[in-house]
Design a protein around this motif. Structure first.
Motif, PDB file in Angstrom:
ATOM      1  N   TRP A  27      41.453  36.727  44.711  1.00  0.00           N
ATOM      2  CA  TRP A  27      41.928  36.484  43.260  1.00  0.00           C
ATOM      3  C   TRP A  27      41.001  36.709  42.295  1.00  0.00           C
ATOM      4  O   TRP A  27      41.180  37.291  41.233  1.00  0.00           O
ATOM      5  N   ARG A  30      40.871  39.487  39.204  1.00  0.00           N
ATOM      6  CA  ARG A  30      40.909  38.841  38.025  1.00  0.00           C
ATOM      7  C   ARG A  30      39.534  39.412  37.082  1.00  0.00           C
ATOM      8  O   ARG A  30      39.733  40.026  35.942  1.00  0.00           O
ATOM      9  N   ARG A  84      42.318  28.082  41.575  1.00  0.00           N
ATOM     10  CA  ARG A  84      42.649  28.989  40.514  1.00  0.00           C
ATOM     11  C   ARG A  84      42.864  27.679  39.020  1.00  0.00           C
ATOM     12  O   ARG A  84      42.676  28.097  38.094  1.00  0.00           O
ATOM     13  N   VAL A 127      47.561  32.900  34.425  1.00  0.00           N
ATOM     14  CA  VAL A 127      46.536  32.705  35.575  1.00  0.00           C
ATOM     15  C   VAL A 127      47.352  32.106  36.826  1.00  0.00           C
ATOM     16  O   VAL A 127      47.244  32.224  37.898  1.00  0.00           O
ATOM     17  N   GLY A 137      49.478  36.584  38.874  1.00  0.00           N
ATOM     18  CA  GLY A 137      49.574  36.857  37.532  1.00  0.00           C
ATOM     19  C   GLY A 137      50.938  37.925  37.430  1.00  0.00           C
ATOM     20  O   GLY A 137      51.557  38.119  38.499  1.00  0.00           O
TER      21      GLY A 137
END
Length: 499
Positions: free
Chosen positions: A142, A146, A191, A439, A453
């Motif tokens: 992730w 990102r 996250r 996010v 997302g």
């Protein structure tokens, strides 16, 4: 007091009883078979390695360390119990699942009763236990996605003259430690931590994944020095605290893993950056076990000194930041390693600043990493949870947040109490609301849609999918076709001219 002694009431399973047996083993008068003693092994078998005796015992006995040392000698040159291979080598197995992208397959097989029963029997896992689900997307994957999206957005905006500074420039940097549990089993916690740390004004980095002489690119993405990816193998190395090896007494393997970790972390240590560890047991391992196992390596003490908890990072490196005001009651349990090694003063102040009222219980959740999963430990594990944790949760109101920063604690709450425990980072991230770029996503943490997302949600619906050549996939093309009889949309225009 020792959780297993509270559960059994037997002197043999108290700190004093185990210390006495170890003393007799070393003296060699009563117990004559030394490190091979089955009597000592059985007495240490119910030690949860919670390290509570490290602070609660008047003389500071660290029975968890004694247990690890005993198991190291006891099984030296011999075959170990299956659980030591299944759970002691958990980072290796989960990394293999991640590399082969077999998480969905593993979860599907684990949901089939007969197959799960066979796997638990072969792995020395208690049949009463459920097998935790592997995340569909690891935290690092992730992060990589990102990071690339942010770089592309920056380049696009810079070309249009809309961007004047690099994202994160001028901010104090912290390195977020991607422990095995956060990486593979609960990436939603990672996250959420990124969301909160960035909201507090900090620039978040990940540890390097490749050892290099030149300064490392601490983006969690780069595999080799710039310009050499064509010539060098794309094999990433991941940092690891060695906790699972230490708790099962595989100390030689733990030293190997920790030396490799110090090699990777050397640029971070040279830069003097703080290392934020979300999993309390991993933070405790880095602060205590690492310098004890590698006492001859000065880098070990430097890394141990750099380790901070999530609450400590916010308090020390973002003192002016004010967390969102939540005004909610909380319950749960202070992680046993946090109580014994890390301390929870910063966590208490963070909860108070966020309006999270109520006291967390003491003791141990009873799962304690591999302990509660091992065959023959289920009843003791349950009794430990019923001592303080589960009664406190049952007595809470419907609007109470159940806090559990450790993955083991959250797993125990889910499997025995049917309650979802949450890391304090998740609670604060939810209070901050939806981040730019979504996010956190709109799904519950850890479940479908969590932390995804907008692009990922569209991917899940079949939109925006592309094959290897860059064209939309067949499913996306079918979804884009107008319904029969529907009016086709006008062609796109550029400055008013059809194209």
């Amino acid at each position: 007091m020792c959780p297993s002694f509270r559960a059994t009431g037997e002197e043999e399973h108290s700190t004093r009883g185990r210390a006495r047996l170890l003393h007799e083993m070393l003296a060699g008068e009563v117990i004559t078979d030394g490190w091979r003693s089955a009597e000592v092994r059985d007495a240490l078998d119910l030690c949860l390695s919670c390290k509570g005796c490290r602070t609660d015992c008047p003389v500071g006995v660290d029975m968890a360390t004694y247990k690890a040392e005993f198991l190291h000698h006891h099984y030296e040159g011999r075959r170990r119990p299956a659980a030591h291979y299944a759970m002691g080598w958990l980072p290796v197995w989960l990394s293999a699942v991640s590399r082969t992208r077999a998480g969905a397959v593993v979860n599907a097989l684990a949901s089939v009763g007969p197959l799960a029963a066979v796997a638990k029997r072969l792995g020395g896992i208690a049949p009463e236990r459920g097998i935790p689900r592997v995340a569909r997307e690891t935290f690092s994957r992730w992060w990589s996605r990102r990071f690339r999206d942010r770089v592309r957005a920056f380049v696009r905006e810079a070309k249009r003259g809309e961007r004047t500074r690099v994202p994160g420039a001028g901010r104090e940097s912290v390195v977020l430690w991607p422990d095995t549990f956060t990486e593979h089993l609960s990436p939603a916690v990672g996250r959420a931590a990124v969301r909160v740390l960035e909201a507090a004004g900090l620039a978040v980095l990940l540890p390097p994944t490749f050892r290099m002489k030149s300064p490392a690119v601490m983006d969690g993405v780069s595999k080799a020095p710039a310009g050499f990816n064509v010539f060098m193998p794309h094999r990433r190395r991941r940092v690891c605290c060695g906790l699972t090896y230490v708790s099962t007494g595989q100390l030689d393997r733990a030293r190997t893993v920790l030396r490799r970790t110090l090699d990777l972390m050397e640029p971070v240590l040279d830069a003097g950056l703080p290392v934020v560890v979300l999993e309390p047991s991993c933070a405790a391992a880095l602060r205590t076990d690492l310098p004890e196992l590698l006492h001859d390596d000065p880098r070990a003490a430097r890394l141990a000194a750099a380790v901070v908890t999530f609450a400590e990072a916010l308090e020390r490196h973002a003192p002016a930041w004010t967390p969102p005001r939540l005004d909610r009651p909380v319950t749960g349990q202070t992680h046993c390693h946090q109580h014994a090694v890390l301390g929870d003063a910063a966590d208490r102040r963070l909860r108070e600043a966020a309006g999270l009222t109520g006291e967390l219980t003491g003791g141990c959740c009873g799962l304690a990493g591999n302990f509660g999963f091992e065959k023959g430990h289920y009843d003791i594990s349950t009794a430990c949870a019923e001592d303080q944790l589960l009664p406190a949760v049952r007595a809470s109101t419907a609007d109470t947040i159940v806090l559990a920063d450790g993955f083991s604690c959250r797993t125990q709450l889910e499997q025995l109490g049917g309650v979802r425990g949450r890391h304090v980072a998740e609670v604060l991230a939810e209070g901050l609301g939806e981040a730019p770029g979504d996010v956190l996503g709109k799904g519950p943490g850890g479940g479908p849609g969590a932390g995804r997302g907008r692009d990922e949600e569209r991917w899940g619906r079949g939109e925006n999918r592309r094959c290897g050549c860059g064209r939309p996939s067949r499913r996306a093309a079918r979804a884009a076709r107008p319904a029969p009889g529907a009016r086709r949309p006008a062609p796109p225009t550029l400055r008013g001219t059809p194209v």
